[in-house]
Design a protein around this motif. Structure first.
Motif, PDB file in Angstrom:
ATOM      1  N   SER A   1       0.835  -1.206   0.000  1.00 23.03           N
ATOM      2  CA  SER A   1       0.000   0.000   0.000  1.00 23.03           C
ATOM      3  C   SER A   1       0.868   1.253   0.000  1.00 23.03           C
ATOM      4  O   SER A   1       0.550   2.242  -0.669  1.00 23.03           O
ATOM      5  N   LEU A   2       1.965   1.214   0.739  1.00 19.85           N
ATOM      6  CA  LEU A   2       2.887   2.353   0.761  1.00 19.85           C
ATOM      7  C   LEU A   2       3.560   2.546  -0.593  1.00 19.85           C
ATOM      8  O   LEU A   2       3.865   3.676  -0.988  1.00 19.85           O
ATOM      9  N   TYR A   3       3.786   1.465  -1.313  1.00 18.46           N
ATOM     10  CA  TYR A   3       4.346   1.561  -2.664  1.00 18.46           C
ATOM     11  C   TYR A   3       3.381   2.355  -3.563  1.00 18.46           C
ATOM     12  O   TYR A   3       3.826   3.189  -4.358  1.00 18.46           O
ATOM     13  N   ILE A   4       2.096   2.116  -3.443  1.00 20.13           N
ATOM     14  CA  ILE A   4       1.103   2.853  -4.225  1.00 20.13           C
ATOM     15  C   ILE A   4       1.175   4.342  -3.888  1.00 20.13           C
ATOM     16  O   ILE A   4       1.161   5.197  -4.774  1.00 20.13           O
ATOM     17  N   VAL A   5       1.272   4.657  -2.606  1.00 20.41           N
ATOM     18  CA  VAL A   5       1.371   6.059  -2.188  1.00 20.41           C
ATOM     19  C   VAL A   5       2.668   6.682  -2.717  1.00 20.41           C
ATOM     20  O   VAL A   5       2.668   7.822  -3.194  1.00 20.41           O
ATOM     21  N   TYR A   6       3.756   5.935  -2.666  1.00 17.15           N
ATOM     22  CA  TYR A   6       5.037   6.428  -3.181  1.00 17.15           C
ATOM     23  C   TYR A   6       4.928   6.743  -4.681  1.00 17.15           C
ATOM     24  O   TYR A   6       5.400   7.779  -5.140  1.00 17.15           O
ATOM     25  N   GLN A   7       4.286   5.869  -5.425  1.00 16.08           N
ATOM     26  CA  GLN A   7       4.111   6.105  -6.856  1.00 16.08           C
ATOM     27  C   GLN A   7       3.227   7.325  -7.106  1.00 16.08           C
ATOM     28  O   GLN A   7       3.471   8.088  -8.041  1.00 16.08           O
ATOM     29  N   ALA A   8       2.220   7.526  -6.272  1.00 12.17           N
ATOM     30  CA  ALA A   8       1.380   8.727  -6.394  1.00 12.17           C
ATOM     31  C   ALA A   8       2.228   9.972  -6.174  1.00 12.17           C
ATOM     32  O   ALA A   8       2.093  10.968  -6.891  1.00 12.17           O
ATOM     33  N   HIS A   9       3.122   9.914  -5.206  1.00 15.89           N
ATOM     34  CA  HIS A   9       4.048  11.028  -4.962  1.00 15.89           C
ATOM     35  C   HIS A   9       4.928  11.267  -6.184  1.00 15.89           C
ATOM     36  O   HIS A   9       5.133  12.410  -6.599  1.00 15.89           O
ATOM     37  N   LYS A  10       5.449  10.194  -6.785  1.00 11.27           N
ATOM     38  CA  LYS A  10       6.305  10.310  -7.965  1.00 11.27           C
ATOM     39  C   LYS A  10       5.536  10.891  -9.156  1.00 11.27           C
ATOM     40  O   LYS A  10       6.116  11.591  -9.977  1.00 11.27           O
ATOM     41  N   ILE A  11       4.246  10.607  -9.257  1.00  8.77           N
ATOM     42  CA  ILE A  11       3.418  11.161 -10.330  1.00  8.77           C
ATOM     43  C   ILE A  11       3.240  12.664 -10.144  1.00  8.77           C
ATOM     44  O   ILE A  11       3.068  13.402 -11.093  1.00  8.77           O
ATOM     45  N   GLY A  12       3.300  13.102  -8.892  1.00  8.36           N
ATOM     46  CA  GLY A  12       3.164  14.533  -8.632  1.00  8.36           C
ATOM     47  C   GLY A  12       1.984  14.892  -7.757  1.00  8.36           C
ATOM     48  O   GLY A  12       1.556  16.052  -7.742  1.00  8.36           O
ATOM     49  N   ALA A  13       1.473  13.926  -7.007  1.00  7.26           N
ATOM     50  CA  ALA A  13       0.371  14.219  -6.094  1.00  7.26           C
ATOM     51  C   ALA A  13       0.834  15.225  -5.050  1.00  7.26           C
ATOM     52  O   ALA A  13       1.937  15.110  -4.513  1.00  7.26           O
ATOM     53  N   PRO A  14       0.004  16.236  -4.742  1.00  8.01           N
ATOM     54  CA  PRO A  14       0.397  17.223  -3.735  1.00  8.01           C
ATOM     55  C   PRO A  14       0.480  16.599  -2.338  1.00  8.01           C
ATOM     56  O   PRO A  14      -0.084  15.539  -2.078  1.00  8.01           O
ATOM     57  N   LYS A  15       1.167  17.297  -1.444  1.00  9.82           N
ATOM     58  CA  LYS A  15       1.401  16.775  -0.091  1.00  9.82           C
ATOM     59  C   LYS A  15       0.109  16.450   0.647  1.00  9.82           C
ATOM     60  O   LYS A  15       0.033  15.435   1.342  1.00  9.82           O
ATOM     61  N   HIS A  16      -0.915  17.294   0.514  1.00  3.77           N
ATOM     62  CA  HIS A  16      -2.164  17.029   1.239  1.00  3.77           C
ATOM     63  C   HIS A  16      -2.836  15.752   0.732  1.00  3.77           C
ATOM     64  O   HIS A  16      -3.456  15.025   1.505  1.00  3.77           O
ATOM     65  N   LEU A  17      -2.684  15.446  -0.553  1.00  9.38           N
ATOM     66  CA  LEU A  17      -3.250  14.223  -1.113  1.00  9.38           C
ATOM     67  C   LEU A  17      -2.465  13.005  -0.620  1.00  9.38           C
ATOM     68  O   LEU A  17      -3.063  11.993  -0.239  1.00  9.38           O
ATOM     69  N   VAL A  18      -1.147  13.110  -0.606  1.00 10.01           N
ATOM     70  CA  VAL A  18      -0.301  12.027  -0.105  1.00 10.01           C
ATOM     71  C   VAL A  18      -0.611  11.770   1.370  1.00 10.01           C
ATOM     72  O   VAL A  18      -0.714  10.616   1.800  1.00 10.01           O
ATOM     73  N   ALA A  19      -0.817  12.833   2.144  1.00 10.15           N
ATOM     74  CA  ALA A  19      -1.157  12.679   3.567  1.00 10.15           C
ATOM     75  C   ALA A  19      -2.491  11.956   3.725  1.00 10.15           C
ATOM     76  O   ALA A  19      -2.632  11.079   4.593  1.00 10.15           O
ATOM     77  N   ARG A  20      -3.449  12.298   2.897  1.00  6.66           N
ATOM     78  CA  ARG A  20      -4.762  11.631   2.950  1.00  6.66           C
ATOM     79  C   ARG A  20      -4.621  10.150   2.601  1.00  6.66           C
ATOM     80  O   ARG A  20      -5.227   9.281   3.246  1.00  6.66           O
ATOM     81  N   MET A  21      -3.817   9.856   1.598  1.00  6.78           N
ATOM     82  CA  MET A  21      -3.581   8.468   1.208  1.00  6.78           C
ATOM     83  C   MET A  21      -2.862   7.704   2.322  1.00  6.78           C
ATOM     84  O   MET A  21      -3.198   6.542   2.603  1.00  6.78           O
ATOM     85  N   LEU A  22      -1.879   8.340   2.955  1.00 10.68           N
ATOM     86  CA  LEU A  22      -1.186   7.703   4.074  1.00 10.68           C
ATOM     87  C   LEU A  22      -2.143   7.431   5.228  1.00 10.68           C
ATOM     88  O   LEU A  22      -2.027   6.411   5.915  1.00 10.68           O
ATOM     89  N   GLY A  23      -3.091   8.333   5.437  1.00 12.02           N
ATOM     90  CA  GLY A  23      -4.117   8.111   6.459  1.00 12.02           C
ATOM     91  C   GLY A  23      -4.935   6.868   6.161  1.00 12.02           C
ATOM     92  O   GLY A  23      -5.234   6.073   7.066  1.00 12.02           O
ATOM     93  N   ASN A  24      -5.306   6.690   4.907  1.00 13.90           N
ATOM     94  CA  ASN A  24      -6.055   5.488   4.519  1.00 13.90           C
ATOM     95  C   ASN A  24      -5.238   4.224   4.768  1.00 13.90           C
ATOM     96  O   ASN A  24      -5.767   3.217   5.255  1.00 13.90           O
ATOM     97  N   VAL A  25      -3.945   4.281   4.446  1.00 19.44           N
ATOM     98  CA  VAL A  25      -3.073   3.127   4.683  1.00 19.44           C
ATOM     99  C   VAL A  25      -2.950   2.862   6.180  1.00 19.44           C
ATOM    100  O   VAL A  25      -2.989   1.705   6.625  1.00 19.44           O
ATOM    101  N   ALA A  26      -2.825   3.914   6.987  1.00 23.90           N
ATOM    102  CA  ALA A  26      -2.703   3.748   8.439  1.00 23.90           C
ATOM    103  C   ALA A  26      -3.958   3.111   9.022  1.00 23.90           C
ATOM    104  O   ALA A  26      -3.875   2.193   9.849  1.00 23.90           O
ATOM    105  N   ILE A  27      -5.111   3.588   8.592  1.00 21.17           N
ATOM    106  CA  ILE A  27      -6.380   3.009   9.068  1.00 21.17           C
ATOM    107  C   ILE A  27      -6.462   1.545   8.670  1.00 21.17           C
ATOM    108  O   ILE A  27      -6.774   0.672   9.489  1.00 21.17           O
TER     109      ILE A  27
END
Length: 142
Positions: free
Chosen positions: A69-95
């Motif tokens: 799941s973190l790999y998916i978030v990392y790839q989203a970051h590499k695509i150019g997702a803004p920090k607030h979006l990456v934080a939201r995605m990390l929240g989903n992974v944490a939950i």
């Protein structure tokens, strides 16, 4: 020249120069589907993936699925997702990771929550909004 990535009924158009982000999106979309919705329970609309199956192995299974799941978030970051979006995605992974660690109940939660599909949807919606803004700004500029 444009390349089109199609999933479900929502195409995402990317210019030829941004083929790498479209390819990354396609790759993480396939991974998210494998993890969250690869299989169906016969005669129902309930889908599950390898996240639920791997999560049955106590401890190590949940660590592996959180890593994917973190790999998916990392790839989203590499695509150019803004920090607030990456934080939201990390929240989903944490939950997903925290509740998914609870034996059996966590696996049922994994089936219902689908953090990876959710994260890909968040990224796709962001990219679609960004593309619409870009098209709109091109039309209004002289």
């Amino acid at each position: 020249m444009t390349a089109t990535f199609v999933h479900s009924a929502r195409p995402v158009r990317c210019s030829r120069s941004s083929a790498a982000p479209a390819e990354r999106l396609a790759r993480i979309d396939r991974l998210a589907t494998l993890l969250d919705a690869r299989f169906a329970i016969p005669f129902t609309k309930v889908r599950f993936g390898f996240d639920s199956l791997i999560g049955l192995a106590p401890g190590i299974g949940d660590a592996v699925t959180v890593g994917l799941s973190l790999y998916i978030v990392y790839q989203a970051h590499k695509i150019g997702a803004p920090k607030h979006l990456v934080a939201r995605m990390l929240g989903n992974v944490a939950i997903d990771g925290a509740i998914g660690a609870v034996p059996l109940a966590g696996d049922v939660f994994d089936i219902m929550f689908r953090a990876n599909r959710r994260n890909v949807r968040i990224l796709r919606e962001h990219l679609e909004r960004q593309a619409r803004r870009h098209r709109h700004s091109k039309r209004t500029s002289f």
